[in-house]
Design a protein around this motif. Structure first.
Motif, PDB file in Angstrom:
ATOM      1  N   UNK A   1       0.837  -1.199   0.000  1.00  0.00           N
ATOM      2  CA  UNK A   1       0.000   0.000   0.000  1.00  0.00           C
ATOM      3  C   UNK A   1       0.877   1.257   0.000  1.00  0.00           C
ATOM      4  N   UNK A   2       1.841   1.288   0.909  1.00  0.00           N
ATOM      5  CA  UNK A   2       2.742   2.432   1.037  1.00  0.00           C
ATOM      6  C   UNK A   2       3.564   2.622  -0.242  1.00  0.00           C
ATOM      7  N   UNK A   3       3.969   1.504  -0.837  1.00  0.00           N
ATOM      8  CA  UNK A   3       4.763   1.570  -2.061  1.00  0.00           C
ATOM      9  C   UNK A   3       3.946   2.144  -3.212  1.00  0.00           C
ATOM     10  N   UNK A   4       2.688   1.731  -3.314  1.00  0.00           N
ATOM     11  CA  UNK A   4       1.813   2.273  -4.351  1.00  0.00           C
ATOM     12  C   UNK A   4       1.661   3.779  -4.226  1.00  0.00           C
ATOM     13  N   UNK A   5       1.464   4.253  -3.004  1.00  0.00           N
ATOM     14  CA  UNK A   5       1.352   5.703  -2.767  1.00  0.00           C
ATOM     15  C   UNK A   5       2.658   6.406  -3.117  1.00  0.00           C
TER      16      UNK A   5
ATOM     17  N   UNK B   1       5.656  10.153  -6.429  1.00  0.00           N
ATOM     18  CA  UNK B   1       6.955  10.456  -7.014  1.00  0.00           C
ATOM     19  C   UNK B   1       6.991  10.242  -8.524  1.00  0.00           C
ATOM     20  N   UNK B   2       5.823  10.276  -9.145  1.00  0.00           N
ATOM     21  CA  UNK B   2       5.702  10.160 -10.606  1.00  0.00           C
ATOM     22  C   UNK B   2       6.332   8.881 -11.142  1.00  0.00           C
ATOM     23  N   UNK B   3       6.213   7.810 -10.392  1.00  0.00           N
ATOM     24  CA  UNK B   3       6.713   6.517 -10.832  1.00  0.00           C
ATOM     25  C   UNK B   3       5.591   5.628 -11.360  1.00  0.00           C
ATOM     26  N   UNK B   4       4.384   6.129 -11.304  1.00  0.00           N
ATOM     27  CA  UNK B   4       3.204   5.435 -11.838  1.00  0.00           C
ATOM     28  C   UNK B   4       2.147   6.489 -12.118  1.00  0.00           C
ATOM     29  N   UNK B   5       1.159   6.137 -12.934  1.00  0.00           N
ATOM     30  CA  UNK B   5       0.089   7.082 -13.269  1.00  0.00           C
ATOM     31  C   UNK B   5      -1.173   6.310 -13.628  1.00  0.00           C
TER      32      UNK B   5
ATOM     33  N   UNK C   1       5.880  -0.790 -13.831  1.00  0.00           N
ATOM     34  CA  UNK C   1       5.304   0.529 -14.019  1.00  0.00           C
ATOM     35  C   UNK C   1       5.764   1.110 -15.343  1.00  0.00           C
ATOM     36  N   UNK C   2       5.312   2.327 -15.640  1.00  0.00           N
ATOM     37  CA  UNK C   2       5.727   2.991 -16.878  1.00  0.00           C
ATOM     38  C   UNK C   2       5.930   4.479 -16.625  1.00  0.00           C
ATOM     39  N   UNK C   3       6.867   4.836 -15.734  1.00  0.00           N
ATOM     40  CA  UNK C   3       7.152   6.250 -15.485  1.00  0.00           C
ATOM     41  C   UNK C   3       7.677   6.931 -16.740  1.00  0.00           C
ATOM     42  N   UNK C   4       7.441   8.232 -16.860  1.00  0.00           N
ATOM     43  CA  UNK C   4       7.661   8.971 -18.102  1.00  0.00           C
ATOM     44  C   UNK C   4       9.037   8.758 -18.729  1.00  0.00           C
ATOM     45  N   UNK C   5      10.099   9.071 -18.015  1.00  0.00           N
ATOM     46  CA  UNK C   5      11.430   9.029 -18.617  1.00  0.00           C
ATOM     47  C   UNK C   5      11.900   7.594 -18.877  1.00  0.00           C
ATOM     48  N   UNK C   6      11.570   6.699 -17.969  1.00  0.00           N
ATOM     49  CA  UNK C   6      11.921   5.291 -18.183  1.00  0.00           C
ATOM     50  C   UNK C   6      11.172   4.737 -19.385  1.00  0.00           C
TER      51      UNK C   6
END
Length: 218
Positions: A10-14, A19-23, A95-100
């Protein structure tokens, strides 16, 4: 144990959302319970607001869901492949963060020797050819690369990061996104990044007092 892992996830998802690591509703995360099972987020869940009921328990050996209720993420084949091939792995983050995602959708290589955290968390990165999300084919492709790296770039899809614990996987994901951001911005600005020499990298990895390095397949 399961309750604790659910709360950590749960904490990791938040953390990932903040931190813009998921959307949106993209991404799925999991954590190993024991040698034969793991928890994974349910299908259609929002990582920034996970309830304790938003997880499914899955058997590595039987390859089936062990709980009634929420349907597990369709990306089960990828997570299954990692846990099956890497018994020391405690958590998998997709995940699919922007820069990655930009780098995963290109043919650009990610340098791992630009800064200390990169040397530590980005030690081995492999690319996985595109296959449809949730497909058996994608699971097979991930399985082929699972022992060769701790970070997989899923071409035109996203990234797969896995490590011995949820905390380590989370830090690796953020380090990956930072390295990709540096790479994209530096190219646009015309800044030439300089990697540390190979002997310095090896000295850091083996002599700096960090945890012992993993053994890798060639």
């Amino acid at each position: 144990m399961k309750e604790m892992l659910k709360r950590q996830l749960q904490e990791t998802g938040k953390y990932m959302m903040q931190n813009d690591l998921a959307w949106g509703n993209s991404g799925n995360i999991s954590a190993r319970i024991d040698d034969n099972s793991f928890l994974i987020t349910a299908s259609g869940t929002y990582l920034g607001d996970l309830d304790l009921e938003d997880f499914a328990e899955y058997s590595i050996e039987a390859k089936k869901c062990l709980t009634n209720g929420r349907k597990p993420s369709k990306e089960i084949p990828m997570h299954q492949a990692i846990y099956e091939m890497r018994p020391e792995i405690g958590a998998v983050l997709h995940s699919s963060p922007l820069y990655s995602m930009l780098i995963a959708s290109s043919n650009i290589d990610i340098p791992s020797a630009l800064f200390v955290e990169g040397m530590y968390y980005l030690e081995r990165i492999e690319r996985v050819a595109y296959a449809h999300p949730g497909s058996i084919k994608l699971g097979e492709l991930v399985k082929e690369k699972a022992k060769k790296a701790n970070i997989l770039l899923l071409e035109n899809h996203g990234v797969l990061v896995y490590d011995t614990s949820i905390k380590e996987a989370k830090m690796a994901l953020q380090t990956l996104e930072m390295a990709c951001k540096m790479l994209v911005i530096s190219r646009k600005a015309g800044v030439v990044l300089q990697e540390l020499p190979a002997d310095v990298v090896q000295s850091f990895l083996h002599e700096s007092g960090y945890k012992p390095r993993r053994s890798w397949e060639s």
